[in-house]
Write an enzyme that holds these catalytic residues in place. Sequence first.
Site, PDB file in Angstrom:
ATOM      1  N   ASP A  61       0.407  -1.362  -0.064  1.00  0.00           N
ATOM      2  CA  ASP A  61      -0.387   0.094  -0.163  1.00  0.00           C
ATOM      3  C   ASP A  61       0.637   1.062  -0.026  1.00  0.00           C
ATOM      4  OD1 ASP A  61      -2.106  -2.172   0.186  1.00  0.00           O
ATOM      5  OD2 ASP A  61      -2.613  -1.068   1.789  1.00  0.00           O
ATOM      6  N   HIS A 115       4.468  -2.177   2.910  1.00  0.00           N
ATOM      7  CA  HIS A 115       3.854  -0.920   2.227  1.00  0.00           C
ATOM      8  C   HIS A 115       4.735  -0.736   1.478  1.00  0.00           C
ATOM      9  CE1 HIS A 115       1.027  -0.265   6.071  1.00  0.00           C
ATOM     10  NE2 HIS A 115       0.236   0.254   5.526  1.00  0.00           N
TER      11      HIS A 115
END
Length: 730
Positions: free
Chosen positions: A110, A264
């Site tokens: 993400d 991430h």
Amino acid sequence: MPKQIFVFHDKHKRRFARITTKLSIVICLINILGLFLLFCLYKAVQFDSPDQLNTKVEIEKAINKISTNNKDIIEVGGEGILVGINIDSDYYEIERFASLNNKEIILTFDDGPQPVYTEKILDILKKENVKAIFFVVGENVLKYPDIVRRIIKEGHQIGVHTFTHTKEDEGLNQNKLQTMLEIDAAQKIIEAETGYKTRLFRIPYWGVENTISLNSLILSVNALSRGYTIVSSTIDSNDWRYSDPDLVIKSAFNPLEGQVILMHDGGGDRTSTIKALPYIISLYKDNFYNFRLIDGELAGNLQELLKPISLKEKIISKAAKVSLLIFAYINKFLRIFFIFGIGIFAVNGVIYLSLILSKTFKRNKLSKLKPFVSVIIPAYNEEYSIAKTVNSVINSKYPRFEAIVIDNNSKDATGRIILNMRRRLKIKNLRLFKEKIQGKYAALNKGIKVAKGRIVLIIDADTQVLPNTIQKMVAAFSDKKIGAVGGNIKVGNIKNLISAFQAIEYIVGLNLDRRAYSNLGAIPVVPGALGAWRKTAATKAGGFLNDTLTEDAEMTVRIQKLGYKTVFAPDAVAYTEAPDNIRNFVRQRFRWTFGTLQVLYKHRESYFKKDKGMLFLLILPFLIFLQLPFMLLAPFVDIIAIATLFINYKLVVTFFLYFLAIHMLFNIIAFILAKEKRIWLLLIIPLSRFYYQPVWYFILYKSIVAILKGEIYPWNKLNHVGSVIVESNN
């Protein structure tokens, strides 16, 4: 003297028609383009949506039914890796569903793309021959499109992670437009930069929890209504929390049934992610897990989750990208303009203060001579104020002077009042002349012609001087090179906000700008309300002209071309009657503004010429090339700032407070230098930005339009009522 041609006059009236025609075409085209860009930006991206969520009413109903009184605790039912809404009659529930097969794992990243971390993650995945899903933030795609294209090229999937990674406290329930942009703008940027559209979506700030916030619910329902497949996660690697890669590995490895791992590649320092990723992949491979992506079968949708866009979608997405770039550049421009504007304002103020303080505390060498002075008072229909003005002059302590009133064809009792004063009070040094040629310039020239004094002091018929004003004005002629002296004018009729704002403007403008210019020997205006001239200099310059609306400013510039200096006498004080309503204020300031632009244009050929003095070398170029463009841009910046309040109010408020603080500081310094007793005026200075400044914008643009029209505008004298009150103890 040959007849003067009025500056900016367009005899055939062609300029305005020519410019307005071109401007109309440009504005029309800009409007058409703007509407098209906005349409493309706000047009919703729509896949196949659930039947129960295909209208705005049904979307709102679903949100209201699922949400609770506590907006931060909305329970999510079910188990699985995808998110949907279960609607059974009047019962609504947001739930997880769909599971992976045993020994299947999905890697997701993400908050990217990001140049350093995303590139390194892609290198690791390529080396390990593993595919992953990257949920990208629209703003980052706009910055780093090449990375997104690489993600797709190397066989990975991408998904929407909103446009700005919208914050939990964004308040999307109050801002439906923001909700649309967060979902649709991100998709369109992906389409514009890659040529692909994705059905995959992930909500920011929603990890593996079984509760979500109201913002997450709003985004989920709106995304589902557009037909997106919302991907949840079942394992949180906590790489956003831990900087120790061992802790990330420990959090990410959970050898149970099929899992979706949340990691991430942006949003912070992802060094621990880079270090942990090869070990995480190795652990799952060693435990015989297969890395996979999401397909249509798993999502319950036979359509492709990532597919090329059509020509129509390409046009719309490219147009939406242009819209977003315009907004981004406007935001950047606004920030730069604010910083640059505040910087220029502060530097300008510091330069002014340096010039002022370099001489303010030095004892000026006062002239010991007492030359004969002729005080010229041009008057046209001034029966209510002329007596007070003349009395203030007659009561002067200066020993050698005459007062000359030039009646410029008054229709009232102005002339009779002067004759009665002379006869009744036996004032021998009061003289009255009539000038048949209409216009202040003609009255002034008549006054200079009949004046006996070596110094001619010009004041308006509504101006009241103090007993020592003439003496202070004469004392400023301590150097033979000084051709004119401007006095310190104060507003003497403060009765409402508009007159109070003018009083502040006079105090600050005269005691900062004018003092600074004076120390360069080059004030740009010796005002008609209180200005003294060497008669020889005024005569040599050819007297006052009527080719501009500001004959005083034009004369000031012209005598400096002859090599004379112009200075400011801060201790020579007089009080004037300022307009006390908006209508009269606009009339007066239009004349000043339009006339100033005339003067700047008329003498443009002398700019940057050292032999013409500091006025032409530095001051006028500064006014025309720096100050004027800022003034012209200011209204548009204000409009943009107001619009930005709804997007980034902190930026606007921060810069406004910085500007206000600096502005207040310089205002206080000006009040101190002016020894101003009416300090209560400082309290209303913040209001001027919202009340006084917009009026100035109107006046400036009214003047620009007047230039384009090319008409001859009258001097437009205001009616005075004699409302000036002179402060005591001056």
